[in-house]
Motif scaffolding. Sequence first.
Motif, short mmCIF file in Angstrom:
data_model
loop_
_atom_site.label_atom_id
_atom_site.label_comp_id
_atom_site.label_asym_id
_atom_site.label_seq_id
_atom_site.Cartn_x
_atom_site.Cartn_y
_atom_site.Cartn_z
N PRO A 24 19.19 -8.11 11.42
CA PRO A 24 18.47 -9.41 11.89
C PRO A 24 17.41 -9.59 10.54
N PRO A 25 17.05 -11.08 10.57
CA PRO A 25 16.30 -11.25 9.41
C PRO A 25 14.78 -10.73 9.44
N ALA A 26 14.13 -10.25 8.24
CA ALA A 26 13.03 -9.80 8.09
C ALA A 26 11.88 -10.78 8.56
N ARG A 27 10.99 -10.23 9.26
CA ARG A 27 9.86 -10.98 9.61
C ARG A 27 9.14 -11.48 8.12
N ARG A 28 8.91 -12.93 8.32
CA ARG A 28 8.13 -13.67 7.10
C ARG A 28 6.92 -13.91 7.33
N ASP A 29 6.06 -13.80 6.38
CA ASP A 29 4.84 -14.29 6.66
C ASP A 29 4.70 -15.84 6.29
N PRO A 30 3.86 -16.50 6.92
CA PRO A 30 3.96 -18.02 6.91
C PRO A 30 3.54 -18.59 5.42
N ALA A 31 4.10 -19.47 5.02
CA ALA A 31 4.11 -20.20 3.79
C ALA A 31 2.57 -20.35 3.45
N GLY A 65 3.85 -21.74 -2.31
CA GLY A 65 4.80 -20.68 -2.35
C GLY A 65 6.19 -20.97 -1.83
N GLY A 66 6.99 -20.38 -1.24
CA GLY A 66 8.33 -20.61 -0.70
C GLY A 66 9.50 -19.92 -1.26
N ALA A 67 10.34 -20.43 -2.12
CA ALA A 67 11.44 -19.91 -2.62
C ALA A 67 11.27 -19.39 -4.05
N VAL A 68 10.05 -19.95 -4.47
CA VAL A 68 9.64 -19.54 -6.06
C VAL A 68 8.27 -18.57 -5.71
N ASN A 69 7.70 -17.67 -6.67
CA ASN A 69 6.54 -17.14 -6.54
C ASN A 69 5.58 -18.04 -6.18
N ARG A 70 4.42 -17.72 -5.53
CA ARG A 70 3.17 -18.48 -5.00
C ARG A 70 2.53 -18.59 -6.45
N LEU A 71 1.99 -19.89 -6.74
CA LEU A 71 1.01 -20.41 -7.57
C LEU A 71 -0.33 -19.95 -6.96
N ARG A 72 -1.17 -19.25 -7.49
CA ARG A 72 -2.29 -18.82 -7.01
C ARG A 72 -3.32 -18.42 -8.19
N ARG A 73 -4.53 -18.77 -7.86
CA ARG A 73 -5.67 -18.09 -8.76
C ARG A 73 -6.03 -16.78 -8.13
N SER A 74 -6.15 -15.97 -9.29
CA SER A 74 -6.77 -14.46 -9.08
C SER A 74 -7.88 -14.50 -9.89
#
Length: 100
Positions: A24-31, A65-74
């Motif tokens: 079964p598909p793994a549970r994904r976090d919301p985008a 985020g989505g199919a590519v790595n999430r763009l974010r500020r750290s």
Amino acid sequence: MTTDWIAEARRVARGRRFEELGSPPARRDPAPPPLSEAEIRAAEAELGVTFPDEYRDHLLRHSAGGAVNRLRRSAAGWGWQGDSTTNYALLTSDFPHPDS
């Protein structure tokens, strides 16, 4: 082993690996939420690049985020989550011409 490319296409469409097709598909976090225009401009300024229109549209309207790595500020600045191999200093360098 021969790759079943039709199965691979289906797997990619569902975001699952070939060996995971029977499970079964793994549970994904919301985008993550979309970025604001100000956030995108800040990321472009810090990274020294201008994002293509299609990517900007995705960041503004859909998600960071989505199919590519999430763009974010750290704490280290703007970048893509999970990306530990990109040399961000090279983002502003032109690609060399293949004949050079």
